[in-house]
Design a protein around this motif. Structure first.
Motif, PDB file in Angstrom:
ATOM      1  N   TYR A   1      95.689  41.843 -27.295  1.00  0.00           N
ATOM      2  CA  TYR A   1      95.662  42.716 -28.467  1.00  0.00           C
ATOM      3  C   TYR A   1      95.835  41.924 -29.762  1.00  0.00           C
ATOM      4  CZ  TYR A   1      95.374  46.802 -25.537  1.00  0.00           C
ATOM      5  OH  TYR A   1      94.931  47.742 -24.649  1.00  0.00           O
ATOM      6  N   GLN A   2      96.607  40.855 -29.748  1.00  0.00           N
ATOM      7  CA  GLN A   2      96.727  40.009 -30.928  1.00  0.00           C
ATOM      8  C   GLN A   2      95.406  39.306 -31.230  1.00  0.00           C
ATOM      9  OE1 GLN A   2     100.033  37.606 -29.756  1.00  0.00           O
ATOM     10  NE2 GLN A   2     101.554  39.086 -30.502  1.00  0.00           N
TER      11      GLN A   2
ATOM     12  N   GLU B   1     101.149  35.414  -5.806  1.00  0.00           N
ATOM     13  CA  GLU B   1     102.139  34.397  -5.490  1.00  0.00           C
ATOM     14  C   GLU B   1     103.424  34.503  -6.317  1.00  0.00           C
ATOM     15  OE1 GLU B   1      99.906  30.848  -6.059  1.00  0.00           O
ATOM     16  OE2 GLU B   1      98.765  31.099  -4.208  1.00  0.00           O
ATOM     17  N   MET B   2     103.382  35.174  -7.444  1.00  0.00           N
ATOM     18  CA  MET B   2     104.562  35.296  -8.311  1.00  0.00           C
ATOM     19  C   MET B   2     105.490  36.399  -7.801  1.00  0.00           C
ATOM     20  SD  MET B   2     102.938  35.287 -12.108  1.00  0.00           S
ATOM     21  CE  MET B   2     102.034  33.936 -12.791  1.00  0.00           C
ATOM     22  N   ASP B   3     106.766  36.276  -8.153  1.00  0.00           N
ATOM     23  CA  ASP B   3     107.665  37.390  -7.843  1.00  0.00           C
ATOM     24  C   ASP B   3     107.388  38.506  -8.850  1.00  0.00           C
ATOM     25  OD1 ASP B   3     109.871  37.345 -10.094  1.00  0.00           O
ATOM     26  OD2 ASP B   3     109.617  35.244  -9.483  1.00  0.00           O
ATOM     27  N   ASP B   4     107.856  39.714  -8.548  1.00  0.00           N
ATOM     28  CA  ASP B   4     107.529  40.889  -9.353  1.00  0.00           C
ATOM     29  C   ASP B   4     107.927  40.754 -10.819  1.00  0.00           C
ATOM     30  OD1 ASP B   4     106.476  42.035  -7.108  1.00  0.00           O
ATOM     31  OD2 ASP B   4     108.185  43.359  -6.710  1.00  0.00           O
ATOM     32  N   ALA B   5     109.128  40.256 -11.072  1.00  0.00           N
ATOM     33  CA  ALA B   5     109.609  40.151 -12.451  1.00  0.00           C
ATOM     34  C   ALA B   5     108.774  39.154 -13.249  1.00  0.00           C
ATOM     35  CB  ALA B   5     111.079  39.746 -12.472  1.00  0.00           C
ATOM     36  N   THR B   6     108.457  38.019 -12.648  1.00  0.00           N
ATOM     37  CA  THR B   6     107.659  36.996 -13.331  1.00  0.00           C
ATOM     38  C   THR B   6     106.252  37.500 -13.595  1.00  0.00           C
ATOM     39  OG1 THR B   6     108.938  35.269 -12.229  1.00  0.00           O
ATOM     40  CG2 THR B   6     106.826  34.615 -13.183  1.00  0.00           C
ATOM     41  N   ARG B   7     105.662  38.166 -12.593  1.00  0.00           N
ATOM     42  CA  ARG B   7     104.317  38.719 -12.752  1.00  0.00           C
ATOM     43  C   ARG B   7     104.287  39.758 -13.867  1.00  0.00           C
ATOM     44  NH1 ARG B   7     103.914  41.317  -8.381  1.00  0.00           N
ATOM     45  NH2 ARG B   7     103.456  39.509  -7.100  1.00  0.00           N
ATOM     46  N   ALA B   8     105.290  40.620 -13.906  1.00  0.00           N
ATOM     47  CA  ALA B   8     105.340  41.663 -14.938  1.00  0.00           C
ATOM     48  C   ALA B   8     105.447  41.045 -16.329  1.00  0.00           C
ATOM     49  CB  ALA B   8     106.502  42.612 -14.678  1.00  0.00           C
ATOM     50  N   LYS B   9     106.295  40.042 -16.486  1.00  0.00           N
ATOM     51  CA  LYS B   9     106.463  39.401 -17.790  1.00  0.00           C
ATOM     52  C   LYS B   9     105.184  38.675 -18.205  1.00  0.00           C
ATOM     53  CE  LYS B   9     108.646  38.265 -21.449  1.00  0.00           C
ATOM     54  NZ  LYS B   9     108.704  39.242 -22.524  1.00  0.00           N
TER      55      LYS B   9
ATOM     56  N   GLU C   1     102.667  41.231 -19.318  1.00  0.00           N
ATOM     57  CA  GLU C   1     102.984  41.736 -20.667  1.00  0.00           C
ATOM     58  C   GLU C   1     102.547  40.730 -21.728  1.00  0.00           C
ATOM     59  OE1 GLU C   1     107.119  42.781 -20.965  1.00  0.00           O
ATOM     60  OE2 GLU C   1     107.005  44.051 -19.178  1.00  0.00           O
ATOM     61  N   ASN C   2     102.801  39.440 -21.473  1.00  0.00           N
ATOM     62  CA  ASN C   2     102.384  38.401 -22.412  1.00  0.00           C
ATOM     63  C   ASN C   2     100.863  38.325 -22.531  1.00  0.00           C
ATOM     64  OD1 ASN C   2     105.134  36.485 -21.291  1.00  0.00           O
ATOM     65  ND2 ASN C   2     104.974  37.391 -23.303  1.00  0.00           N
ATOM     66  N   ALA C   3     100.174  38.429 -21.418  1.00  0.00           N
ATOM     67  CA  ALA C   3      98.714  38.392 -21.441  1.00  0.00           C
ATOM     68  C   ALA C   3      98.152  39.588 -22.198  1.00  0.00           C
ATOM     69  CB  ALA C   3      98.159  38.357 -20.020  1.00  0.00           C
TER      70      ALA C   3
END
Length: 91
Positions: free
Chosen positions: A75-76, A57-65, A68-70
């Motif tokens: 890893y943190q 449901e997300m647009d590509d840029a939002t999904r990518a960001k 990356e956060n997930a």
């Protein structure tokens, strides 16, 4: 070639290494052979994209960001747990 009985662990290991090397020697496209495993790895951004937006449901840029956060959080979290384990380790 049948399965011989009573192999030692060393013999089983040697047979397995022979089989693995034979299999890889007969593999023409190594990337295709490992593609599913690579895509299923937490190191892959597509792995995280599927988790943050399973319904697409997300647009590509939002999904990518978000992916990356997930991935960064994952890893943190691993680093934090490793630090805790080292701290709690009995000398």
């Amino acid at each position: 070639m049948g399965k011989p009985k009573n192999l030692t662990p060393a013999e089983r290991s040697l047979r397995a290494r022979i089989a693995v090397n034979t299999s890889w020697a007969n593999t023409r496209d190594r990337s295709a052979r490992t593609a599913n495993g690579t895509a299923s790895s937490p190191a892959s951004l597509s792995y995280w994209e599927k988790r943050v937006d399973p319904d697409g449901e997300m647009d590509d840029a939002t999904r990518a960001k978000a992916a990356e956060n997930a991935r960064s959080a994952h890893y943190q979290r691993m680093a934090y747990r490793a630090a805790q384990a080292r701290k709690n380790k009995t000398p």
